[in-house]
Write an enzyme that holds these catalytic residues in place. Structure first.
Site, mmCIF file in Angstrom:
data_model
loop_
_atom_site.group_PDB
_atom_site.id
_atom_site.type_symbol
_atom_site.label_atom_id
_atom_site.label_comp_id
_atom_site.label_asym_id
_atom_site.label_seq_id
_atom_site.Cartn_x
_atom_site.Cartn_y
_atom_site.Cartn_z
ATOM 1 C CG ASP A 24 22.021 -28.711 -0.095
ATOM 2 O OD1 ASP A 24 22.890 -29.500 -0.629
ATOM 3 O OD2 ASP A 24 22.327 -28.090 -1.706
ATOM 4 C CG ASN A 26 21.287 -33.510 -0.643
ATOM 5 O OD1 ASN A 26 21.558 -33.050 -0.476
ATOM 6 N ND2 ASN A 26 21.027 -34.604 -0.224
ATOM 7 C CG ASP A 28 18.450 -31.628 -1.679
ATOM 8 O OD1 ASP A 28 19.533 -30.562 -1.119
ATOM 9 O OD2 ASP A 28 18.156 -32.215 -1.003
ATOM 10 C CG ASP A 32 22.226 -31.455 3.621
ATOM 11 O OD1 ASP A 32 22.764 -31.651 4.602
ATOM 12 O OD2 ASP A 32 22.094 -31.536 2.572
ATOM 13 C CG ASP A 101 9.356 -26.121 15.579
ATOM 14 O OD1 ASP A 101 7.731 -26.360 16.114
ATOM 15 O OD2 ASP A 101 9.644 -25.595 15.178
ATOM 16 C CG ASP A 203 3.467 -25.212 15.155
ATOM 17 O OD1 ASP A 203 4.167 -24.231 14.869
ATOM 18 O OD2 ASP A 203 2.648 -25.709 14.236
ATOM 19 C CD GLU A 264 3.722 -20.717 17.258
ATOM 20 O OE1 GLU A 264 3.927 -20.055 16.243
ATOM 21 O OE2 GLU A 264 3.136 -21.859 16.756
ATOM 22 C CG HIS A 324 9.429 -20.307 11.207
ATOM 23 N ND1 HIS A 324 9.357 -20.546 12.875
ATOM 24 C CD2 HIS A 324 8.651 -20.830 11.082
ATOM 25 C CE1 HIS A 324 8.337 -20.940 13.214
ATOM 26 N NE2 HIS A 324 7.885 -21.202 11.719
ATOM 27 C CG ASP A 325 5.605 -18.419 11.834
ATOM 28 O OD1 ASP A 325 5.872 -19.019 10.677
ATOM 29 O OD2 ASP A 325 5.393 -18.957 12.595
HETATM 30 C C1 GLC Z 1 3.407 -21.928 13.636
HETATM 31 C C2 GLC Z 1 4.254 -21.832 13.094
HETATM 32 C C3 GLC Z 1 4.309 -21.950 11.462
HETATM 33 C C4 GLC Z 1 3.257 -22.817 10.958
HETATM 34 C C5 GLC Z 1 1.731 -22.958 11.779
HETATM 35 C C6 GLC Z 1 1.116 -24.390 11.331
HETATM 36 O O1 GLC Z 1 2.436 -20.560 13.962
HETATM 37 O O2 GLC Z 1 5.174 -21.438 12.996
HETATM 38 O O3 GLC Z 1 4.790 -21.612 10.600
HETATM 39 O O4 GLC Z 1 2.355 -22.267 9.778
HETATM 40 O O5 GLC Z 1 2.528 -23.119 13.414
HETATM 41 O O6 GLC Z 1 1.515 -25.233 12.108
#
Ligand code: GLC
Length: 536
Positions: A24, A26, A28, A32, A101, A203, A264, A324-325
């Site tokens: 970050d 700024n 908040d 960013d 993404d 995605d 993905e 991130h999942d």
């Molecule tokens: C993919 C992303 C996930 C998101 C989902 C819906 O699986 O990796 O984070 O919640 O798609 O977009």
């Protein structure tokens, strides 16, 4: 290998940034783009070649960026389009490539297309989403469910119709069968390619098309507590229309130099995922068997063997341990504080045949945070806690230094910092030659300098025992042997006999306790490993 011959997405390493949590500037409490720019030197020193940014488009954040309200703009909380252009420019100066993404299966319910689409049945945007009439008794059009729970259909009283959403109700699925939607989405690719973006991560792309007749899904055999898993997902995912579409996407990418697209796949096994990859399709796809593997030589070996064999000579695999999942690999595999297990995993991850993906903080061994129910942010965790705690755990702020909030921000971040940050942070690890961060740097540099590791073929050797995973990597003038001990006890491995030459240990990590060759045997400490090279 000279740099000019390198193919960045194939020979290199790709690093995923979750922009909300990286840096970050700024104050908040949310990361960013200027923050990412300020850390490019760090990323360059790590030795990576590409950066995948989780979505940075304007979003109401019902699924933190995965609900897009405008595909061709930057969310003001991350910065401006000028900041993004600066990021591209600064990244390219350092030979770092930027992968965006693209979340094209659904939009946010705040996207102007959806707002229009809700206005009336004859609005030009109405058919851009999956609106259906109720059944004669008023119930939902079919038995489709949402992965995030709570039924797949939302009723709109004004239209007397339902719309379908595979994820949160605020993420309505687009109707890809409408040619205008398809055309608009292909324009999104062109828009960012024209800006100079190097690649895309798609995605849940095999979810775009659904069966045109919206048929009921058959029930699955067996006991599953959640309605979603009780169904056989044969009409709401992986429809054949996806193949011509990936070909069209590839044609667009190939009209620009050196671009890359990775997909993905959703609810698809590795063999099905592979069908989307090829010289006229996607460059690569993700394999989740490796990521979901249990700890052990046999389990990882099977995942690698299968994914590699599926690709053969024609395609190039990639490997992911963190994203991130998913619960971070350190937390998943109960890593020790000395990071022995984490180093072992990395030694595998950067020496298999394929592009290694990393997730921010992996290189310093970040752990998942634990959240109280009141602290949950992810819609999945909010709905299913405590059965499924959601995905917040792996999204905590990057741990840069020991100052307040880990150097991520000057104020309280959007999600809490892991309490281990005063000890586990970049600044501390940069200084320590034996740190995990320096281990990652050395390993990535080794991979970069070695044609066998970055480009060569892989041969898994038969399982010697339950703890040892062993494979060879070979390129024209280089032959390597990788031996990994997944066991908590020391092991000995008799080295394969070489007709002309001998094995020399070229890398055993930066901890005091290392593997050693003794005669024709490799001695490995608990969770130890060795990378050996044939020497003539
Ligand atoms: C993919 C992303 C996930 C998101 C989902 C819906 O699986 O990796 O984070 O919640 O798609 O977009």
């Amino acid at each position: 290998m000279t740099d000019s011959k390198r193919l960045w997405w194939k020979d290199g390493v790709i690093y995923q940034i979750y922009p909300r949590s990286f840096q970050d500037t700024n104050n908040d409490g949310i990361g960013d783009l200027p923050g990412i720019i300020s850390r490019l030197d760090y990323l360059q020193q790590l030795g990576i070649d590409g950066i995948w940014l989780s979505p940075i488009n304007p979003s109401p954040d019902r699924d933190f960026g995965y609900d897009v309200a405008d595909y061709n703009a930057i969310d003001p909380k991350y910065g401006t389009m000028a900041d993004f252009e600066e990021l591209l420019d600064q990244a390219h100066k350092r030979k770092l490539h930027i992968i965006l993404d693209l979340v094209l299966n659904h939009t946010s319910d705040q996207h102007p297309w959806f707002i229009e689409s809700k206005k009336s049945k004859d609005n030009p945007y109405h058919d851009w989403y999956m609106w259906r009439d109720p059944k004669p008794d008023g119930s939902q059009p079919n038995n489709w469910e949402s992965l995030f729970g709570g039924g797949g259909w939302v009723y709109d009283r004004q239209l007397n119709q339902y719309y379908f959403h595979m994820f949160a109700p605020q993420q309505p699925d687009l109707n890809w069968r409408n040619p205008a939607v398809r055309a608009a989405m292909l324009d999104v690719f062109r828009f960012w390619l024209d800006k100079g973006v190097d690649g895309f991560r798609l995605d849940v792309f095999n979810e775009y098309y659904k069966h045109p007749d919206y048929l009921d899904l058959p029930k699955r055999k067996g006991f599953y507590p959640r309605k979603f898993e009780q169904l056989e997902h044969i009409y709401d995912v992986s429809q054949p229309e996806m193949y011509p579409l990936v070909r069209d996407i590839r044609k667009i990418l190939d009209s620009y130099p050196d671009r890359y697209v990775v997909g993905e796949t959703y609810l698809a096994d590795p063999a099905h995922a592979r069908t989307y990859i090829g010289s006229d399709r996607l460059h690569a796809g993700f394999d989740f068997r490796y990521l979901h593997s249990k700890w052990g030589a046999a389990s990882f070996g099977r995942a690698i063997q299968y994914w590699d064999a599926l690709h053969g000579e024609e395609a190039w695999p990639n490997y992911v341990l963190n994203n991130h999942d998913t619960v971070r690999s350190t937390t998943r595999y109960k890593a020790d504080e000395a990071d022995k297990k984490t180093r072992l995993l990395a030694a595998m991850h950067f020496t298999v045949r394929g592009t290694p993906y990393m997730y921010y903080g992996e290189e310093i061994g970040m752990r998942d945070i634990t959240l109280l129910p009141t602290e949950l942010q992810d819609p999945v965790g909010k709905r299913y806690w405590p059965f499924n705690k959601g995905r917040d755990g792996c999204r905590s702020p990057m741990q840069w230094d020991a100052s307040a909030f880990a150097g991520f921000s000057a104020r309280k971040p959007w999600i809490k910092v892991h309490p281990n940050y005063p000890k586990r942070n970049v600044a501390a690890q940069v200084e320590d030659p034996a740190s995990l961060l320096n281990f990652y740097r050395e390993l990535i540099a080794l991979r970069r300098a070695s044609p066998a590791l970055s480009r060569g073929k892989i041969d898994l050797l038969p399982l010697y025992n339950q703890n040892l995973l062993v494979y060879q990597r070979a390129a024209k003038h280089e032959k390597l042997l990788v031996v990994l001990n997944f066991g908590s006890k020391p092991e000995q491995y008799p080295l394969p006999i070489l007709e002309n030459g001998r094995w020399g240990l070229i890398f055993a990590g930066n901890l005091p306790e290392k593997s050693q060759i003794n005669g024709a045997t490799l001695h490995l400490p608990a969770f130890g490993f060795g990378i050996l090279k044939k020497q003539v």
